[in-house]
Design a protein around this motif. Structure first.
Motif, PDB file in Angstrom:
ATOM      1  N   LYS A 179       0.826  -1.293  -0.129  1.00 43.48           N
ATOM      2  CA  LYS A 179      -0.034   0.036   0.016  1.00 43.48           C
ATOM      3  C   LYS A 179       0.969   1.249   0.045  1.00 43.48           C
ATOM      4  O   LYS A 179       1.826   1.585   0.958  1.00 43.48           O
ATOM      5  N   VAL A 180       0.698   2.132  -0.957  1.00 42.65           N
ATOM      6  CA  VAL A 180       1.523   3.471  -1.154  1.00 42.65           C
ATOM      7  C   VAL A 180       0.458   4.545  -1.063  1.00 42.65           C
ATOM      8  O   VAL A 180      -0.322   4.712  -1.740  1.00 42.65           O
ATOM      9  N   LEU A 181       1.054   5.343  -0.272  1.00 44.48           N
ATOM     10  CA  LEU A 181       0.635   6.827  -0.140  1.00 44.48           C
ATOM     11  C   LEU A 181       1.281   7.644  -1.160  1.00 44.48           C
ATOM     12  O   LEU A 181       2.500   7.860  -0.763  1.00 44.48           O
ATOM     13  N   LEU A 182       0.653   7.985  -2.232  1.00 40.68           N
ATOM     14  CA  LEU A 182       1.400   9.047  -3.243  1.00 40.68           C
ATOM     15  C   LEU A 182       0.789  10.414  -2.803  1.00 40.68           C
ATOM     16  O   LEU A 182      -0.502  10.560  -3.118  1.00 40.68           O
ATOM     17  N   ALA A 183       1.758  11.246  -2.420  1.00 43.39           N
ATOM     18  CA  ALA A 183       1.374  12.571  -2.401  1.00 43.39           C
ATOM     19  C   ALA A 183       1.911  13.574  -3.561  1.00 43.39           C
ATOM     20  O   ALA A 183       3.055  13.853  -3.479  1.00 43.39           O
ATOM     21  N   GLU A 184       1.025  13.950  -4.487  1.00 46.50           N
ATOM     22  CA  GLU A 184       1.726  14.638  -5.887  1.00 46.50           C
ATOM     23  C   GLU A 184       0.764  15.628  -6.211  1.00 46.50           C
ATOM     24  O   GLU A 184      -0.364  15.110  -6.444  1.00 46.50           O
ATOM     25  N   ASP A 185       0.888  16.817  -6.207  1.00 41.56           N
ATOM     26  CA  ASP A 185      -0.078  17.989  -6.537  1.00 41.56           C
ATOM     27  C   ASP A 185      -0.165  18.185  -8.009  1.00 41.56           C
ATOM     28  O   ASP A 185      -1.205  18.700  -8.368  1.00 41.56           O
ATOM     29  N   GLU A 186       0.536  17.698  -9.011  1.00 45.05           N
ATOM     30  CA  GLU A 186       0.443  17.727 -10.340  1.00 45.05           C
ATOM     31  C   GLU A 186      -0.545  16.531 -10.755  1.00 45.05           C
ATOM     32  O   GLU A 186       0.181  15.518 -10.827  1.00 45.05           O
ATOM     33  N   PRO A 187      -1.621  16.918 -11.188  1.00 46.47           N
ATOM     34  CA  PRO A 187      -2.579  15.842 -11.395  1.00 46.47           C
ATOM     35  C   PRO A 187      -2.114  14.892 -12.349  1.00 46.47           C
ATOM     36  O   PRO A 187      -2.396  13.598 -12.212  1.00 46.47           O
ATOM     37  N   SER A 188      -1.548  15.225 -13.700  1.00 47.38           N
ATOM     38  CA  SER A 188      -1.418  14.114 -14.532  1.00 47.38           C
ATOM     39  C   SER A 188      -0.034  13.455 -14.159  1.00 47.38           C
ATOM     40  O   SER A 188      -0.057  12.229 -14.290  1.00 47.38           O
ATOM     41  N   LEU A 189       0.902  13.809 -13.538  1.00 54.54           N
ATOM     42  CA  LEU A 189       2.045  13.118 -13.070  1.00 54.54           C
ATOM     43  C   LEU A 189       1.473  12.096 -12.094  1.00 54.54           C
ATOM     44  O   LEU A 189       1.968  10.927 -11.964  1.00 54.54           O
ATOM     45  N   GLY A 190       0.629  12.642 -11.223  1.00 51.64           N
ATOM     46  CA  GLY A 190       0.142  11.764 -10.148  1.00 51.64           C
ATOM     47  C   GLY A 190      -0.662  10.634 -10.648  1.00 51.64           C
ATOM     48  O   GLY A 190      -0.681   9.446 -10.163  1.00 51.64           O
ATOM     49  N   GLN A 191      -1.355  10.839 -11.632  1.00 52.73           N
ATOM     50  CA  GLN A 191      -2.179   9.861 -12.322  1.00 52.73           C
ATOM     51  C   GLN A 191      -1.276   8.907 -12.996  1.00 52.73           C
ATOM     52  O   GLN A 191      -1.564   7.625 -12.854  1.00 52.73           O
ATOM     53  N   ILE A 192      -0.512   9.324 -13.744  1.00 50.10           N
ATOM     54  CA  ILE A 192       0.807   8.374 -14.397  1.00 50.10           C
ATOM     55  C   ILE A 192       1.287   7.494 -13.257  1.00 50.10           C
ATOM     56  O   ILE A 192       1.352   6.196 -13.703  1.00 50.10           O
ATOM     57  N   VAL A 193       2.043   8.027 -12.287  1.00 54.34           N
ATOM     58  CA  VAL A 193       2.616   7.270 -11.513  1.00 54.34           C
ATOM     59  C   VAL A 193       1.606   6.270 -10.652  1.00 54.34           C
ATOM     60  O   VAL A 193       2.093   4.923 -10.277  1.00 54.34           O
ATOM     61  N   LYS A 194       0.201   6.847 -10.183  1.00 54.76           N
ATOM     62  CA  LYS A 194      -0.688   5.852  -9.654  1.00 54.76           C
ATOM     63  C   LYS A 194      -0.988   4.620 -10.591  1.00 54.76           C
ATOM     64  O   LYS A 194      -0.944   3.600 -10.262  1.00 54.76           O
ATOM     65  N   GLU A 195      -1.173   4.767 -11.872  1.00 53.25           N
ATOM     66  CA  GLU A 195      -1.531   3.865 -12.636  1.00 53.25           C
ATOM     67  C   GLU A 195      -0.571   3.061 -13.002  1.00 53.25           C
ATOM     68  O   GLU A 195      -0.580   1.714 -13.056  1.00 53.25           O
ATOM     69  N   SER A 196       0.750   3.409 -13.266  1.00 50.81           N
ATOM     70  CA  SER A 196       1.946   2.552 -13.267  1.00 50.81           C
ATOM     71  C   SER A 196       2.172   1.629 -12.178  1.00 50.81           C
ATOM     72  O   SER A 196       2.323   0.509 -12.442  1.00 50.81           O
ATOM     73  N   LEU A 197       1.963   2.196 -11.002  1.00 48.85           N
ATOM     74  CA  LEU A 197       2.288   1.445  -9.740  1.00 48.85           C
ATOM     75  C   LEU A 197       1.174   0.248  -9.543  1.00 48.85           C
ATOM     76  O   LEU A 197       1.429  -0.796  -9.392  1.00 48.85           O
ATOM     77  N   GLU A 198      -0.037   0.723  -9.925  1.00 40.54           N
ATOM     78  CA  GLU A 198      -1.230  -0.204  -9.802  1.00 40.54           C
ATOM     79  C   GLU A 198      -1.279  -1.227 -10.834  1.00 40.54           C
ATOM     80  O   GLU A 198      -1.568  -2.531 -10.676  1.00 40.54           O
ATOM     81  N   THR A 199      -0.341  -0.940 -12.037  1.00 42.59           N
ATOM     82  CA  THR A 199      -0.198  -2.380 -13.127  1.00 42.59           C
ATOM     83  C   THR A 199       0.664  -3.223 -12.661  1.00 42.59           C
ATOM     84  O   THR A 199       0.832  -4.428 -13.164  1.00 42.59           O
ATOM     85  N   VAL A 208      -5.355  10.591   4.360  1.00 42.65           N
ATOM     86  CA  VAL A 208      -5.563   9.453   3.786  1.00 42.65           C
ATOM     87  C   VAL A 208      -4.305   8.443   4.596  1.00 42.65           C
ATOM     88  O   VAL A 208      -4.684   7.316   4.829  1.00 42.65           O
ATOM     89  N   TYR A 209      -3.240   9.003   4.872  1.00 45.72           N
ATOM     90  CA  TYR A 209      -2.184   8.289   5.945  1.00 45.72           C
ATOM     91  C   TYR A 209      -3.206   7.973   7.207  1.00 45.72           C
ATOM     92  O   TYR A 209      -2.705   6.582   7.408  1.00 45.72           O
ATOM     93  N   LYS A 210      -3.863   8.728   7.779  1.00 45.85           N
ATOM     94  CA  LYS A 210      -4.525   8.270   9.003  1.00 45.85           C
ATOM     95  C   LYS A 210      -5.539   7.156   8.669  1.00 45.85           C
ATOM     96  O   LYS A 210      -5.753   6.235   9.610  1.00 45.85           O
ATOM     97  N   GLY A 211      -6.197   7.380   7.651  1.00 51.33           N
ATOM     98  CA  GLY A 211      -7.449   6.313   7.579  1.00 51.33           C
ATOM     99  C   GLY A 211      -6.871   4.961   6.769  1.00 51.33           C
ATOM    100  O   GLY A 211      -7.938   4.111   6.638  1.00 51.33           O
ATOM    101  N   ASN A 212      -5.735   5.003   6.148  1.00 52.52           N
ATOM    102  CA  ASN A 212      -5.519   3.654   5.440  1.00 52.52           C
ATOM    103  C   ASN A 212      -4.310   2.801   5.703  1.00 52.52           C
ATOM    104  O   ASN A 212      -4.104   1.898   5.128  1.00 52.52           O
ATOM    105  N   SER A 213      -3.473   3.306   6.665  1.00 51.05           N
ATOM    106  CA  SER A 213      -2.379   2.809   7.077  1.00 51.05           C
ATOM    107  C   SER A 213      -1.434   2.042   5.904  1.00 51.05           C
ATOM    108  O   SER A 213      -1.214   1.054   5.910  1.00 51.05           O
ATOM    109  N   PRO A 214      -0.658   2.895   5.165  1.00 51.55           N
ATOM    110  CA  PRO A 214       0.032   2.714   3.981  1.00 51.55           C
ATOM    111  C   PRO A 214       1.193   1.979   4.500  1.00 51.55           C
ATOM    112  O   PRO A 214       1.879   2.137   5.653  1.00 51.55           O
ATOM    113  N   ASP A 215       1.918   1.283   3.608  1.00 51.31           N
ATOM    114  CA  ASP A 215       3.199   0.573   3.935  1.00 51.31           C
ATOM    115  C   ASP A 215       4.199   1.702   3.809  1.00 51.31           C
ATOM    116  O   ASP A 215       5.453   1.343   4.176  1.00 51.31           O
TER     117      ASP A 215
END
Length: 225
Positions: free
Chosen positions: A5-25, A42-49
């Protein structure tokens, strides 16, 4: 095996989406937040690794967020993402509790390798909390060095440096590797800084005459015990 489980904090929407989708694949479970305040919730609610935090974010920057989380969780691995490249920025990241520092632009392969390396290292630390160094007992997690009934608290960087030396006990720890890992750059000034930390560790280990940290010129350092 559960997905990482990864918490990704990135304010640039397109980069964030690319990284998110790439990790999910690659079978990661990713929570994407676009500012520091949202990321904390998100950190408090999801206990990321693991946390992957952009440094420059609205509402709460990555350094502030990491410092806040570090007060609650000393062990969760943190990777900073940033376009900044000055050594002082890298140092600041480590001082705020970061474990690694990835400069933009970066490849997904490099990010994934670093995620796995950090998680493996955290797992190794949990399994080896007490490390015997000569007559000393070194607790990496607590940053504590003990000899008989005497305990000495190490700084974060002292503890990290001693951990890497102990993992390479009686073998050479590559100078360039450790400079890039702990200082973010292997330039002259960081090398001089590391020499100072080596001297500090020698003093802290001086009460066991069978322990030495020797300089292997042109290569690095060796912890002999």
């Amino acid at each position: 095996m559960n997905n990482i489980k990864v918490l990704l904090a990135e304010d640039e929407p397109s980069l964030g989406q690319i990284v998110k989708e790439s990790l999910e694949t690659r079978n990661f479970e990713v929570y994407h937040a676009q500012n520091g305040e949202e990321a904390y919730k998100v950190y408090k609610g999801n206990s990321p690794d693991i946390l992957v935090l952009d440094v420059m974010m609205p509402k709460k920057d990555g350094f502030t967020l990491a410092k806040e989380i570090r007060q609650e969780n000393k062990h969760i691995p943190i990777i900073f993402l940033t376009a900044k490249s000055q050594p002082k920025d890298v140092v600041e990241g480590f001082e705020h509790g970061g474990n690694d520092y990835l400069k933009k632009p970066f490849s997904m392969e490099e990010l994934i390798v670093r995620i796995h390396a950090l998680l493996d290292r955290i797992s190794l630390k949990k399994n080896n909390e007490n490390i015997k160094i000569g007559n000393y007992i070194f607790n990496h997690t607590k940053q504590l060095l003990q000899l008989n009934n005497n305990e000495e608290l190490l700084t974060h960087r002292e503890s990290e440096l001693l951990f890497y030396l102990s993992q390479q006990k009686n073998e050479v720890l590559d100078r360039t590797f450790i400079l890039n890992k702990l200082w973010g750059d292997d330039d002259f000034f960081n090398a001089r800084s590391m020499d100072v930390f080596i001297s500090k560790l020698r003093k802290k280990l001086k009460n066991d005459e069978n322990i030495q940290i020797i300089n292997v010129r042109g290569y690095g350092y060796k912890l002999i015990c």
